[in-house]
Design an enzyme around this catalytic site. Sequence first.
Site, PDB file in Angstrom:
ATOM      1  N   LYS A  89      92.188  93.921  25.792  1.00  0.00           N
ATOM      2  CA  LYS A  89      90.938  93.312  26.259  1.00  0.00           C
ATOM      3  C   LYS A  89      91.214  92.121  27.175  1.00  0.00           C
ATOM      4  O   LYS A  89      90.656  92.023  28.271  1.00  0.00           O
ATOM      5  CB  LYS A  89      90.105  92.844  25.053  1.00  0.00           C
ATOM      6  N   ASN A  90      92.066  91.213  26.704  1.00  0.00           N
ATOM      7  CA  ASN A  90      92.236  89.963  27.445  1.00  0.00           C
ATOM      8  C   ASN A  90      93.111  90.103  28.693  1.00  0.00           C
ATOM      9  O   ASN A  90      93.264  89.141  29.446  1.00  0.00           O
ATOM     10  CB  ASN A  90      92.755  88.861  26.524  1.00  0.00           C
ATOM     11  N   CYS A 149      80.596  77.799  21.978  1.00  0.00           N
ATOM     12  CA  CYS A 149      80.522  79.097  21.321  1.00  0.00           C
ATOM     13  C   CYS A 149      80.921  78.926  19.870  1.00  0.00           C
ATOM     14  O   CYS A 149      81.265  77.818  19.442  1.00  0.00           O
ATOM     15  CB  CYS A 149      81.372  80.132  22.029  1.00  0.00           C
ATOM     16  N   VAL A 206      85.249  74.158  30.482  1.00  0.00           N
ATOM     17  CA  VAL A 206      85.941  74.831  31.596  1.00  0.00           C
ATOM     18  C   VAL A 206      86.327  73.814  32.673  1.00  0.00           C
ATOM     19  O   VAL A 206      86.485  74.155  33.838  1.00  0.00           O
ATOM     20  CB  VAL A 206      85.090  75.984  32.207  1.00  0.00           C
ATOM     21  N   ASP A 207      86.508  72.558  32.246  1.00  0.00           N
ATOM     22  CA  ASP A 207      86.814  71.498  33.212  1.00  0.00           C
ATOM     23  C   ASP A 207      88.103  71.761  33.994  1.00  0.00           C
ATOM     24  O   ASP A 207      88.208  71.410  35.170  1.00  0.00           O
ATOM     25  CB  ASP A 207      86.917  70.149  32.483  1.00  0.00           C
ATOM     26  N   ARG A 216      83.076  94.099  20.447  1.00  0.00           N
ATOM     27  CA  ARG A 216      83.453  93.461  21.709  1.00  0.00           C
ATOM     28  C   ARG A 216      84.936  93.643  21.990  1.00  0.00           C
ATOM     29  O   ARG A 216      85.345  93.667  23.145  1.00  0.00           O
ATOM     30  CB  ARG A 216      83.174  91.953  21.647  1.00  0.00           C
ATOM     31  N   ARG A 226      84.954  74.715  23.917  1.00  0.00           N
ATOM     32  CA  ARG A 226      85.514  75.521  25.003  1.00  0.00           C
ATOM     33  C   ARG A 226      85.021  75.106  26.390  1.00  0.00           C
ATOM     34  O   ARG A 226      84.360  75.888  27.088  1.00  0.00           O
ATOM     35  CB  ARG A 226      85.262  77.008  24.740  1.00  0.00           C
ATOM     36  N   ASP A 283      94.385  84.098  18.016  1.00  0.00           N
ATOM     37  CA  ASP A 283      93.620  85.337  17.845  1.00  0.00           C
ATOM     38  C   ASP A 283      94.108  86.190  16.670  1.00  0.00           C
ATOM     39  O   ASP A 283      93.509  87.231  16.373  1.00  0.00           O
ATOM     40  CB  ASP A 283      93.656  86.174  19.133  1.00  0.00           C
TER      41      ASP A 283
END
Length: 419
Positions: free
Chosen positions: A22-23, A117, A124-125, A397, A122, A305
């Site tokens: 997936k990633n 989330c 995103v800077d 997902r 999390r 994960d």
Amino acid sequence: MDKLVIEGGHRLHGEVRISGAKNAALPILCASLLTAEPLTLTNVPRLNDVRTMRALLSQMGVRQQSDEPDAVTLDASQIDWPLAPYELVKTMRASILALGPLLARCGEARVSLPGGCAIGLRPVDQHVKGLQAMGAEIDLTHGYINARAPRLRGASFVFDVVTVTGTENLMMAAVLADGVTTLDNAAREPEIVDLAACLGAMGAKISGAGSDRIVIEGVPHLRGTRYAIMPDRIETGTFLAAASATHGDVLVRGASIDALAAVVDKLREAGARIDVDGDAMRVRGNGELRAANVRTAPFPAFPTDMQAQFMALATRAAGASVITETIFENRMMHVQELKRLGADIEVEGNAAIVRGATRLTGANVMATDLRASACLVIAGLIADGETTIDRIYHLDRGYERIEEKLSALGASIRRVGST
Ligand code: EPU
């Protein structure tokens, strides 16, 4: 909403084939935005996150065709809308991966800010700062990142924190930039190496992927290619953990040991026997499991994960396992659910102390995020009696046909629709 019903107590045995990662698939799908020529991807996992990413690309104008199972050809010869709207980004944070490629190819991009989330804040800077270092003008208004740069220019950028999608985003932006970009303190995850390999096959000039310094020499254009997505190391680890926890005997095919060494080491420390033969791993969990301490950290250390799945196994190990989460601030939501199954777990700060061996007993539990769902599936497989897992859309997902794969290994697991 579907649920999973598991009757615990069956040892897993047999063979399972691992799907595409997936990633790795999510950034590589976004890489299609970087070329006007068709990009054909194979070993694409059939997952909801992949469907969401494909829907996002479709909205932008990327045409797609699937002539073979698990393959897709993406044609971004025309990008109509360099936009990732809130409606899609809120369902999948990885949509942020469109930002770098869109900006590089179209000179502009508008991507919704993901927001927090279930597992943490999390931010995103780092994505934003890195693009600014490459000359992008960025403002954050109405919940969107609005970015403009007629042509990005190569830059030196040092990440403040190690970020996987941040590294991927900047790498994709840099491949079409004017000049050389150096990314320091880059993430080293195998999915980054896979993305770099795909970009390389498209004509990008990248060196150092897999190390903490990646150097990218920009080129004016990329071409199309055909590329096979790497196997999913987290799905592999999940099956290894499930087989060990059920005292099973499973041959996992299509895996990569190099991508999973830290997990394999920990499972061995906990008492599982794992034999590797090329891309196959045989896992046997016939002896008693022992406690093992785990600390998550960026690759090559133990992956966040796999933390939740390891915790399920630790309930069955004799002694106290200390499981420390260092990547995300709120990734222990599965603890309360494991306790409902009878686990003895105490949380102190970012560490969970799991005391075993406990005989879990089936109950109704709720999945809170993707890997927490996988943890609960493993717990259900080892618990006495029936476990019902609610909200398994999280599982869909990121795991392809998990109940089919587990059933084929002898698990008693079925999906039921909500009433
Ligand atoms: N961070 C920042 N600023 C940034 C970016 C990240 O502070 O600009 C922080 C995060 O808050 C976090 C840490 O850095 O504390 C690491 O986050 P990272 O950016 O590496 O995570 P990500 O790229 O958003 C990917 C995977 C996750 C996986 C993490 C860590 C994809 C699509 N997602 O997320 O996968 O947990 O790396 O390895 O690649 C999953 O598959 O279940 C999953 C959550």
